[in-house]
Design an enzyme around this catalytic site. Structure first.
Site, PDB file in Angstrom:
ATOM      1  N   TYR A  25       0.743  -1.187   0.042  1.00 20.79           N
ATOM      2  CA  TYR A  25       0.171  -0.230   0.118  1.00 20.79           C
ATOM      3  C   TYR A  25       0.827   1.047  -0.081  1.00 20.79           C
ATOM      4  CZ  TYR A  25      -3.458  -3.200   1.475  1.00 20.79           C
ATOM      5  OH  TYR A  25      -4.379  -4.450   1.607  1.00 20.79           O
ATOM      6  N   TYR A  42     -14.844  -4.457   3.072  1.00 18.03           N
ATOM      7  CA  TYR A  42     -13.190  -4.640   2.755  1.00 18.03           C
ATOM      8  C   TYR A  42     -12.860  -6.108   2.890  1.00 18.03           C
ATOM      9  CZ  TYR A  42      -8.430  -5.263   2.044  1.00 18.03           C
ATOM     10  OH  TYR A  42      -6.989  -5.951   1.767  1.00 18.03           O
ATOM     11  N   ASP A  54     -17.378 -12.213   7.169  1.00 18.73           N
ATOM     12  CA  ASP A  54     -16.186 -12.088   7.087  1.00 18.73           C
ATOM     13  C   ASP A  54     -15.766 -11.620   8.523  1.00 18.73           C
ATOM     14  OD1 ASP A  54     -13.477 -11.621   6.932  1.00 18.73           O
ATOM     15  OD2 ASP A  54     -13.797 -10.344   5.053  1.00 18.73           O
ATOM     16  N   LYS A  99      -6.287 -13.038  11.085  1.00 18.36           N
ATOM     17  CA  LYS A  99      -5.621 -12.068  11.923  1.00 18.36           C
ATOM     18  C   LYS A  99      -5.372 -12.670  13.548  1.00 18.36           C
ATOM     19  CE  LYS A  99      -6.676  -8.184   9.069  1.00 18.36           C
ATOM     20  NZ  LYS A  99      -5.447  -7.764   8.626  1.00 18.36           N
TER      21      LYS A  99
HETATM   22  N1  PLP Z   1     -11.467  -9.621   5.495  1.00 18.41           N
HETATM   23  C1  PLP Z   1     -11.372  -8.495   6.331  1.00 18.41           C
HETATM   24  C2  PLP Z   1     -12.628  -8.107   7.312  1.00 18.41           C
HETATM   25  C3  PLP Z   1     -10.204  -7.745   6.728  1.00 18.41           C
HETATM   26  O1  PLP Z   1     -10.091  -7.005   7.616  1.00 18.41           O
HETATM   27  C4  PLP Z   1      -9.016  -8.319   5.897  1.00 18.41           C
HETATM   28  C5  PLP Z   1      -7.874  -7.442   6.095  1.00 18.41           C
HETATM   29  O2  PLP Z   1      -7.527  -6.435   6.521  1.00 18.41           O
HETATM   30  C6  PLP Z   1      -8.786  -9.348   4.947  1.00 18.41           C
HETATM   31  C7  PLP Z   1     -10.187  -9.898   4.946  1.00 18.41           C
HETATM   32  C8  PLP Z   1      -7.865  -9.824   4.216  1.00 18.41           C
HETATM   33  O3  PLP Z   1      -6.895 -10.283   5.008  1.00 18.41           O
HETATM   34  P1  PLP Z   1      -5.522 -10.703   4.667  1.00 18.41           P
HETATM   35  O4  PLP Z   1      -4.850  -9.237   4.693  1.00 18.41           O
HETATM   36  O5  PLP Z   1      -4.996 -11.597   5.895  1.00 18.41           O
HETATM   37  O6  PLP Z   1      -5.452 -11.258   3.247  1.00 18.41           O
END
Ligand code: PLP
Length: 446
Positions: free
Chosen positions: A36, A164, A264, A293
């Site tokens: 980024y 996201y 998610d 995470k």
């Molecule tokens: N889903 C959500 C809600 C997220 O906040 C993120 C990353 O910030 C992702 C998916 C993508 O995860 P990664 O960065 O481990 O690929």
């Protein structure tokens, strides 16, 4: 502010200002491609050499209180001895083996524990190494579910503005099309329905109508309760109940089986919202849940996609074509799963949810009064997330450097200054973060 923080890479290369940086930094900087970032103009990253609890030790001797926790992963604080011991204990006998044809204890134990811990009958766990891949797998499962269970081709998804879900192609297609950082790729992405969250009955009705009418929709994906990367935007449990109800409403043809609901919880899972999962707070069970995470506490990459009994049943068959054909090289990484199991021990042994409630109360007391300021658009606090949305844009790179000069590692997202601290953060460390946020909001230093 440390002047070197503000100098661009180009300037650094020209005037030799990296002279005080370690050799590895100077040798690697011309070769590494950072996330980024506009590599030419970005503020050069600061070298860090160690972590402990909620602090980052910098190469130049300074210590920062970390408000971000390694992109929201380090929920138990850095270097928690129980996580490190679990990693070491697994590393020596067997760092990893492939799950194709072989089995190891840590992945199997973790799958069983996640099944017991998550709400409803989310009883099957598929492991990957990143949140994006966990979401990809969720989308793939949803599409194949319709083929396996109902002989239908359904390939579309409904997602929500402000959302996201990752940086890979399928996940980019379900991010907010304008704010999700991926508008450049629109032409290469499968078009999806991106709607406002159904936070009013009228929006719920619109969602319900769409789901009933469009028989090509395989699933609905949402970040429950908090849209993280979209700027820590929060919605209420009623919104999630409306989405569940819209998925469960009978279709125009009178069928009861609507699109699959995907939560998610890569960001919200494991306590971030104040409950173990956002689904628990809402009393809503999705058909598929993604985790990442905090799952592995910031120690190793690990993510998971959990499927309900009904979804999994569509794959469990004598027909080989009904199998899920997905298998990342490092699926079920043994050290990662060992660390994740140790993280689950900590949720059992240490008062994590009480710590999160204390963080929420302290942040609310420190930051809520700022809402009265004209330059503040909103203050949002939920669980271990606290955010100040400023009314006007500011220079984000300058803001990041300003926070570092205050001894705080805080990285605003757009106009939103936020923290997602480790649940183990000490009250005085948290106060250092909220004081820096308050000063930023009051003084608008950049
Ligand atoms: N889903 C959500 C809600 C997220 O906040 C993120 C990353 O910030 C992702 C998916 C993508 O995860 P990664 O960065 O481990 O690929």
């Amino acid at each position: 502010m440390d002047g070197s923080e503000r100098r661009s890479h180009a300037a650094l290369a020209e005037d030799g200002a990296t002279a005080e940086k370690p050799n590895w930094y100077r040798e690697g900087l011309p070769h590494i491609w950072l996330p980024y970032a506009q590599m030419k103009t970005m503020t050069p990253p600061i070298p860090a050499v160690a972590t402990r609890g909620s602090t980052l030790q910098l190469d130049d001797g300074r210590r920062l209180v970390d408000g971000v926790g390694a992109w929201w992963t380090a929920a138990h604080g850095y270097n928690h001895p129980h996580l490190l011991d679990a990693a070491r204990a697994q590393l020596e006998p067997m760092p990893h083996i492939m799950l194709g044809g072989l089995a190891h204890e840590q992945a199997y134990r973790l799958a069983a524990r996640l099944a017991a811990l998550t709400p409803g009958d989310l009883g099957r766990a598929f492991f990957s190494e990143s949140g994006s891949v966990a979401v990809e797998v969720a989308l793939k499962i949803a599409v194949q579910y319709w083929r396996n269970a109902h002989g239908q081709t359904r390939s579309k998804f409904v997602a929500f503005l402000g959302g996201y879900h990752g940086d890979t192609f399928a996940t980019m297609a379900v991010c907010d099309p304008d704010e999700g950082m991926h508008s450049l790729f629109q032409g290469s992405l499968a078009p999806q329905h991106i709607l406002p969250l159904p936070d009013t009955p009228a929006r719920h009705d619109a969602l319900e109508r769409l789901l009933a009418e469009d028989q090509s929709i395989a699933g609905v994906i949402v970040e429950p309760l908090i849209q993280g990367a979209g700027g820590m935007r929060m919605h209420d449990v009623e919104t999630l109940r409306r989405i569940r109800a819209a998925c469960d409403a009978p279709t125009a043809a009178g069928e009861r089986q609507g699109p699959l609901l995907i939560f998610d919880e890569v960001f919200t899972g494991f306590g971030r919202t104040g409950e173990m999962f956002a689904a628990d707070a809402a009393g809503v069970t999705p058909d598929i849940m993604t985790l990442g995470k905090a799952l592995s506490g910031g120690v190793t990459p690990l993510a998971a996609t959990l499927a309900s009994a009904r979804v999994y049943a569509a794959f469990h068959d004598d027909d080989p074509d009904k199998a899920l054909m997905h298998g990342p090289t490092y699926t079920g990484h043994a050290v990662g799963c060992a660390v994740a199991n140790a993280g689950l021990d900590l949720f059992e042994r240490e008062p994590r949810l009480a710590q999160i409630r204390a963080i929420e109360a302290q942040c609310r007391a420190a930051l809520a009064p700022l809402e009265a300021l004209e330059q503040v658009a909103a203050v949002r606090v939920r669980g271990a997330v606290a955010a100040i949305e400023m009314a006007e844009a500011f220079d984000i790179e300058a803001a990041r450097a300003w926070f570092i000069a205050q001894g705080a590692f805080i990285r605003p997202l757009g106009q939103v200054v936020y923290i997602t601290p480790a649940y183990t953060i000490e009250p005085d460390e948290l106060a250092a973060l909220t004081t820096a946020m308050r000063r930023f909001a009051e003084e608008r230093p950049v």
